[in-house]
Design a protein around this motif. Sequence first.
Motif, short mmCIF file in Angstrom:
data_model
loop_
_atom_site.label_atom_id
_atom_site.label_comp_id
_atom_site.label_asym_id
_atom_site.label_seq_id
_atom_site.Cartn_x
_atom_site.Cartn_y
_atom_site.Cartn_z
N LEU A 37 0.83 -1.20 0.00
CA LEU A 37 0.00 0.00 0.00
C LEU A 37 0.87 1.26 0.00
CD1 LEU A 37 -2.95 0.96 0.13
CD2 LEU A 37 -2.73 0.98 2.61
N VAL A 38 1.91 1.27 0.82
CA VAL A 38 2.82 2.42 0.89
C VAL A 38 3.54 2.60 -0.45
CG1 VAL A 38 4.92 3.29 1.99
CG2 VAL A 38 3.10 2.34 3.39
N ALA A 39 3.96 1.52 -1.07
CA ALA A 39 4.64 1.60 -2.36
C ALA A 39 3.72 2.20 -3.43
CB ALA A 39 5.13 0.22 -2.78
N LYS A 40 2.46 1.78 -3.45
CA LYS A 40 1.50 2.33 -4.40
C LYS A 40 1.28 3.82 -4.17
CE LYS A 40 -1.23 -1.80 -5.41
NZ LYS A 40 -2.55 -2.42 -5.33
N GLN A 41 1.20 4.21 -2.89
CA GLN A 41 1.01 5.62 -2.57
C GLN A 41 2.21 6.46 -2.99
OE1 GLN A 41 0.11 5.44 1.61
NE2 GLN A 41 -2.09 5.19 1.27
N LYS A 42 3.40 5.93 -2.81
CA LYS A 42 4.61 6.65 -3.22
C LYS A 42 4.64 6.84 -4.73
CE LYS A 42 7.76 5.56 0.55
NZ LYS A 42 9.03 4.93 0.94
N LYS A 43 4.26 5.81 -5.48
CA LYS A 43 4.20 5.91 -6.94
C LYS A 43 3.19 6.97 -7.36
CE LYS A 43 5.56 1.22 -8.19
NZ LYS A 43 5.14 -0.03 -8.82
N ARG A 44 2.05 6.98 -6.68
CA ARG A 44 1.01 7.97 -7.01
C ARG A 44 1.50 9.38 -6.72
NH1 ARG A 44 -4.15 9.93 -4.45
NH2 ARG A 44 -5.43 10.53 -6.23
N ILE A 45 2.18 9.57 -5.61
CA ILE A 45 2.72 10.88 -5.25
C ILE A 45 3.74 11.34 -6.28
CG2 ILE A 45 4.18 12.09 -3.57
CD1 ILE A 45 2.70 10.42 -1.39
N GLU A 57 3.48 14.61 -8.61
CA GLU A 57 4.53 15.63 -8.61
C GLU A 57 5.03 15.90 -10.02
OE1 GLU A 57 7.44 14.09 -5.90
OE2 GLU A 57 6.47 15.01 -4.15
N ASP A 58 5.20 14.86 -10.81
CA ASP A 58 5.62 15.03 -12.20
C ASP A 58 4.58 15.83 -12.99
OD1 ASP A 58 7.98 13.69 -11.84
OD2 ASP A 58 7.23 11.78 -12.65
N GLU A 59 3.31 15.53 -12.75
CA GLU A 59 2.24 16.25 -13.43
C GLU A 59 2.25 17.74 -13.05
OE1 GLU A 59 -2.60 16.24 -13.37
OE2 GLU A 59 -1.57 14.32 -13.14
N MET A 60 2.46 18.02 -11.77
CA MET A 60 2.51 19.41 -11.32
C MET A 60 3.70 20.15 -11.93
SD MET A 60 1.39 19.39 -7.32
CE MET A 60 1.75 21.11 -7.18
N LEU A 61 4.86 19.50 -11.97
CA LEU A 61 6.03 20.13 -12.58
C LEU A 61 5.80 20.42 -14.05
CD1 LEU A 61 8.95 18.11 -10.95
CD2 LEU A 61 8.38 20.51 -10.57
N SER A 62 5.16 19.51 -14.73
CA SER A 62 4.85 19.72 -16.14
C SER A 62 3.89 20.89 -16.32
CB SER A 62 4.24 18.44 -16.72
OG SER A 62 3.84 18.64 -18.04
N SER A 63 2.88 20.97 -15.48
CA SER A 63 1.91 22.06 -15.55
C SER A 63 2.58 23.40 -15.25
CB SER A 63 0.77 21.84 -14.56
OG SER A 63 0.05 20.69 -14.90
N HIS A 64 3.42 23.43 -14.25
CA HIS A 64 4.11 24.67 -13.90
C HIS A 64 5.05 25.10 -15.02
CE1 HIS A 64 3.14 25.26 -9.52
NE2 HIS A 64 2.59 24.09 -9.78
N SER A 65 5.68 24.14 -15.65
CA SER A 65 6.57 24.44 -16.77
C SER A 65 5.78 25.06 -17.93
CB SER A 65 7.27 23.16 -17.24
OG SER A 65 8.06 23.42 -18.37
N ALA A 66 4.63 24.50 -18.20
CA ALA A 66 3.79 25.04 -19.28
C ALA A 66 3.33 26.45 -18.95
CB ALA A 66 2.58 24.13 -19.50
#
Length: 58
Positions: free
Chosen positions: A9-17, A21-30
């Motif tokens: 469960l913790v591993a899945k949550q880390k992957k989701r986080i 984070e990658d999605e947010m960085l991409s959005s901020h870059s745009a």
Amino acid sequence: MGLLFKKTLVAKQKKRILRLEDEMLSSHSAILGLEKKIAEMQKATNSYETADRNLKVS
């Protein structure tokens, strides 16, 4: 058994986080890219307006 479940469960949550984070960085870059284009366009518009004013005064 419970420890294995919790670890999974913790591993899945880390992957989701990380994915979020990658999605947010991409959005901020745009957003930053668009703001840069706006600033460049405003600068170009201001230089054209200054040139127009100089022509009218002359």
